[in-house]
Write a protein that holds these residues in place. Sequence first.
Motif, PDB file in Angstrom:
ATOM      1  N   ALA A 243       0.790  -1.249  -0.068  1.00 22.79           N
ATOM      2  CA  ALA A 243      -0.056  -0.074   0.014  1.00 22.79           C
ATOM      3  C   ALA A 243       0.816   1.272   0.195  1.00 22.79           C
ATOM      4  CB  ALA A 243      -0.982   0.014   1.316  1.00 22.79           C
ATOM      5  N   GLY A 244       2.035   1.180   0.523  1.00 16.16           N
ATOM      6  CA  GLY A 244       2.813   2.371   0.828  1.00 16.16           C
ATOM      7  C   GLY A 244       3.982   2.356  -0.263  1.00 16.16           C
ATOM      8  N   SER A 245       4.712   1.293  -0.451  1.00 12.45           N
ATOM      9  CA  SER A 245       5.968   1.344  -1.175  1.00 12.45           C
ATOM     10  C   SER A 245       5.803   1.990  -2.606  1.00 12.45           C
ATOM     11  CB  SER A 245       6.540   0.022  -1.086  1.00 12.45           C
ATOM     12  OG  SER A 245       5.673  -0.846  -1.939  1.00 12.45           O
ATOM     13  N   VAL A 246       4.540   1.348  -3.170  1.00 12.68           N
ATOM     14  CA  VAL A 246       4.389   2.062  -4.542  1.00 12.68           C
ATOM     15  C   VAL A 246       4.539   3.378  -4.719  1.00 12.68           C
ATOM     16  CG1 VAL A 246       2.689   2.087  -6.329  1.00 12.68           C
ATOM     17  CG2 VAL A 246       2.991  -0.014  -5.112  1.00 12.68           C
ATOM     18  N   GLY A 351       2.819 -24.107   2.068  1.00 13.24           N
ATOM     19  CA  GLY A 351       3.589 -23.256   1.070  1.00 13.24           C
ATOM     20  C   GLY A 351       2.251 -22.702   0.092  1.00 13.24           C
ATOM     21  N   SER A 352       1.312 -23.526  -0.361  1.00 11.37           N
ATOM     22  CA  SER A 352       0.225 -22.999  -0.877  1.00 11.37           C
ATOM     23  C   SER A 352      -0.587 -21.702  -0.327  1.00 11.37           C
ATOM     24  CB  SER A 352      -0.833 -24.140  -1.271  1.00 11.37           C
ATOM     25  OG  SER A 352      -0.321 -25.271  -1.948  1.00 11.37           O
ATOM     26  N   LEU A 353      -0.652 -22.014   0.936  1.00 13.92           N
ATOM     27  CA  LEU A 353      -1.286 -20.765   1.797  1.00 13.92           C
ATOM     28  C   LEU A 353      -0.353 -19.715   1.721  1.00 13.92           C
ATOM     29  CD1 LEU A 353      -2.910 -23.193   4.502  1.00 13.92           C
ATOM     30  CD2 LEU A 353      -4.097 -22.129   2.705  1.00 13.92           C
ATOM     31  N   MET A 354       0.887 -20.136   1.817  1.00 16.96           N
ATOM     32  CA  MET A 354       1.578 -18.839   2.130  1.00 16.96           C
ATOM     33  C   MET A 354       1.655 -18.026   0.846  1.00 16.96           C
ATOM     34  SD  MET A 354       5.125 -17.572   0.744  1.00 16.96           S
ATOM     35  CE  MET A 354       5.916 -19.374   0.428  1.00 16.96           C
ATOM     36  N   VAL A 355       1.650 -18.658  -0.280  1.00 19.53           N
ATOM     37  CA  VAL A 355       1.814 -17.727  -1.604  1.00 19.53           C
ATOM     38  C   VAL A 355       0.573 -17.172  -1.884  1.00 19.53           C
ATOM     39  CG1 VAL A 355       1.811 -17.996  -4.134  1.00 19.53           C
ATOM     40  CG2 VAL A 355       3.493 -19.372  -2.743  1.00 19.53           C
ATOM     41  N   ALA A 356      -0.777 -17.886  -1.487  1.00 20.55           N
ATOM     42  CA  ALA A 356      -2.050 -17.369  -1.555  1.00 20.55           C
ATOM     43  C   ALA A 356      -2.174 -16.019  -0.794  1.00 20.55           C
ATOM     44  CB  ALA A 356      -3.091 -18.300  -1.367  1.00 20.55           C
ATOM     45  N   SER A 357      -1.645 -15.984   0.434  1.00 19.92           N
ATOM     46  CA  SER A 357      -1.652 -14.953   1.096  1.00 19.92           C
ATOM     47  C   SER A 357      -0.700 -13.911   0.691  1.00 19.92           C
ATOM     48  CB  SER A 357      -1.041 -15.222   2.728  1.00 19.92           C
ATOM     49  OG  SER A 357      -1.879 -16.262   3.129  1.00 19.92           O
ATOM     50  N   PHE A 358       0.436 -14.022   0.272  1.00 17.53           N
ATOM     51  CA  PHE A 358       1.117 -12.961  -0.581  1.00 17.53           C
ATOM     52  C   PHE A 358       0.402 -12.428  -1.573  1.00 17.53           C
ATOM     53  CE2 PHE A 358       4.761 -14.268   2.002  1.00 17.53           C
ATOM     54  CZ  PHE A 358       5.699 -13.059   2.132  1.00 17.53           C
ATOM     55  N   GLN A 359      -0.303 -13.055  -2.496  1.00 15.07           N
ATOM     56  CA  GLN A 359      -0.942 -12.439  -3.592  1.00 15.07           C
ATOM     57  C   GLN A 359      -2.144 -11.806  -3.269  1.00 15.07           C
ATOM     58  OE1 GLN A 359       0.232 -12.745  -6.489  1.00 15.07           O
ATOM     59  NE2 GLN A 359       1.091 -14.506  -6.979  1.00 15.07           N
ATOM     60  N   VAL A 360      -3.103 -12.283  -2.128  1.00 19.29           N
ATOM     61  CA  VAL A 360      -3.988 -11.411  -1.907  1.00 19.29           C
ATOM     62  C   VAL A 360      -3.714 -10.056  -1.148  1.00 19.29           C
ATOM     63  CG1 VAL A 360      -6.084 -11.337  -0.003  1.00 19.29           C
ATOM     64  CG2 VAL A 360      -5.540 -13.460  -1.606  1.00 19.29           C
ATOM     65  N   ALA A 361      -2.531 -10.219  -0.374  1.00 20.27           N
ATOM     66  CA  ALA A 361      -2.039  -8.959   0.120  1.00 20.27           C
ATOM     67  C   ALA A 361      -1.693  -8.176  -0.879  1.00 20.27           C
ATOM     68  CB  ALA A 361      -0.786  -9.375   1.322  1.00 20.27           C
ATOM     69  N   ILE A 362      -0.870  -8.479  -1.858  1.00 18.36           N
ATOM     70  CA  ILE A 362      -0.402  -7.597  -2.968  1.00 18.36           C
ATOM     71  C   ILE A 362      -1.599  -6.874  -3.575  1.00 18.36           C
ATOM     72  CG2 ILE A 362       0.613  -7.398  -5.390  1.00 18.36           C
ATOM     73  CD1 ILE A 362       2.485  -9.772  -4.135  1.00 18.36           C
ATOM     74  N   GLY A 369      -3.853   1.588  -1.313  1.00 17.32           N
ATOM     75  CA  GLY A 369      -2.787   2.437  -1.516  1.00 17.32           C
ATOM     76  C   GLY A 369      -3.374   3.373  -2.642  1.00 17.32           C
ATOM     77  N   GLY A 370      -3.780   2.828  -3.645  1.00 16.03           N
ATOM     78  CA  GLY A 370      -4.373   3.665  -4.858  1.00 16.03           C
ATOM     79  C   GLY A 370      -5.495   4.769  -4.252  1.00 16.03           C
ATOM     80  N   TYR A 371      -6.401   4.142  -3.314  1.00 21.17           N
ATOM     81  CA  TYR A 371      -7.607   5.040  -3.068  1.00 21.17           C
ATOM     82  C   TYR A 371      -7.092   5.915  -1.934  1.00 21.17           C
ATOM     83  CZ  TYR A 371     -11.718   6.382  -0.123  1.00 21.17           C
ATOM     84  OH  TYR A 371     -12.393   6.736   0.738  1.00 21.17           O
ATOM     85  N   VAL A 384      -0.653   4.119   6.259  1.00 17.75           N
ATOM     86  CA  VAL A 384      -1.395   2.743   6.578  1.00 17.75           C
ATOM     87  C   VAL A 384      -0.220   1.755   6.667  1.00 17.75           C
ATOM     88  CG1 VAL A 384      -2.427   1.099   5.003  1.00 17.75           C
ATOM     89  CG2 VAL A 384      -3.411   3.580   4.736  1.00 17.75           C
ATOM     90  N   THR A 385       0.932   1.856   5.813  1.00 20.79           N
ATOM     91  CA  THR A 385       1.831   0.970   6.106  1.00 20.79           C
ATOM     92  C   THR A 385       2.403   0.980   7.753  1.00 20.79           C
ATOM     93  OG1 THR A 385       2.831   1.522   3.996  1.00 20.79           O
ATOM     94  CG2 THR A 385       4.385   0.473   5.553  1.00 20.79           C
ATOM     95  N   ALA A 386       2.405   2.113   8.459  1.00 18.96           N
ATOM     96  CA  ALA A 386       2.894   1.933   9.568  1.00 18.96           C
ATOM     97  C   ALA A 386       1.928   1.439  10.518  1.00 18.96           C
ATOM     98  CB  ALA A 386       3.098   3.731  10.114  1.00 18.96           C
ATOM     99  N   ILE A 387       0.532   1.754  10.377  1.00 15.12           N
ATOM    100  CA  ILE A 387      -0.526   1.142  10.971  1.00 15.12           C
ATOM    101  C   ILE A 387      -0.319  -0.462  11.065  1.00 15.12           C
ATOM    102  CG2 ILE A 387      -2.840   0.919  11.520  1.00 15.12           C
ATOM    103  CD1 ILE A 387      -3.118   3.861  10.704  1.00 15.12           C
ATOM    104  N   LEU A 388      -0.310  -0.812   9.710  1.00 14.02           N
ATOM    105  CA  LEU A 388      -0.404  -2.484   9.558  1.00 14.02           C
ATOM    106  C   LEU A 388       0.775  -3.278   9.827  1.00 14.02           C
ATOM    107  CD1 LEU A 388      -2.450  -2.515   6.133  1.00 14.02           C
ATOM    108  CD2 LEU A 388      -3.232  -2.978   8.566  1.00 14.02           C
ATOM    109  N   ALA A 389       1.903  -2.469   9.734  1.00 11.69           N
ATOM    110  CA  ALA A 389       3.129  -3.001  10.155  1.00 11.69           C
ATOM    111  C   ALA A 389       3.100  -2.872  11.800  1.00 11.69           C
ATOM    112  CB  ALA A 389       4.383  -2.220   9.909  1.00 11.69           C
TER     113      ALA A 389
END
Length: 402
Positions: A243-246, A351-362, A369-371, A384-389
């Motif tokens: 949300a923030g790095s972009v 590993g399947s759950l890990m990758v799915a979680s990353f994709q959903v998070a992205i 971030g765009g909004y 937003v980055t600070a709060i979620l981290a």
Amino acid sequence: MTDTTLQLEDAAIDVDAAAPATWGASTWFAVISLAATSFALVSAEFLPAGLLTPLARDLGISEGTAGQVVTATASVGAVTAMLSNVLIGRLNRKAVLVGLSALAVGSNVLAALATDFWLLLLGRAGLGIALSAFWALSVAVVARLVGANATGRGMAIVTLGVSLATIAAPSMGALISDWLGWRSAMAMTAGLALLAMLLQLLSLPSLPATASNSFADVLRLTRRRGIQLGMLAILLLMTGHFAGSVYVRPFLEHVTLLATGPIALALLGFGVAAVIGNIAGGRLADANIHVALVVTAALMAVASLSLVLWGAHIGVAFGFATLWGFAFGMAPVVLPTNLSRAAPDRLEAAGSLMVASFQVAITIGAVVGGYVVDTYGPTAPLTVTAILAASTGVLALLQPRS
């Protein structure tokens, strides 16, 4: 350590084996082949960032339409993440990894030769399958190669390819595109995938399947509290990061008031720090995964909040952008290792759950971030980055100790 000792019995993968004091040459070679694979796959994933203008012009489409090649990769990858370890059944995992690299070669060649947008999308979809299936298997394979207690260090080497690709792919893609055309840049990633495939053939030991996974097995794993908290940690921290790095560049332009040259230096510092954080994350994850997760989250929270509060000062902006890069470098090692500790008996399903979680998070991070940047301005995504981290750090304290 010889190739024979790396070929585990079926039950051995379920044991939290102690890591060897030192790795033999064959182990290093095998892990490096996986790092080469991650570099090739992620380079291909990030390549369009430097190619959109000439690609769109050549295919007669808008740059916005051309940008959907990234969406195609991520969308197909999210579905693949949940199904890949189910579909491969009891195939030898070495054969699967080599096959995924071959798929990446073919997908990149198809993209390089595409005469219209739909063929390009098809090639990128194939890349999405290869990318997500590789990461879904990565933790389990690394654990088998180096021992469960050294998984963090092994994953640090594998994900080093991600850090290097993040730095190199967009800039090198743009340069090669200017010199030789965007198709040559796409073909270059096919060559990288081919090299990775050859390294896998030469270095990986036979990795017979220890079990076959069903979709029900994957879903059943989500009942474990450690898995739930591990997935939530990925969702919180990576949603916050993306949300923030972009929007770091717009922040540096409008708040710190930097020109293009200094911004490029700040982003380079981010990338170099990510490589260092990658190595540090592996060491800390093996020593104490709970501390590693708290440190990763805390550093990202401090860095993003400090930018919001004091980022108008050039020195502060450079310093905390670099600290953010360090924390981001730790995350791809610490988060998967943290999740895997809750399922040492089901590493492939985890590993399947890990990758799915990353994709959903992205995906969520990009939308949020765009909004907020459009609605509240350039400091809002970093807030937003600070709060979620920070929330991730609190969550880490609630995880059960293993």
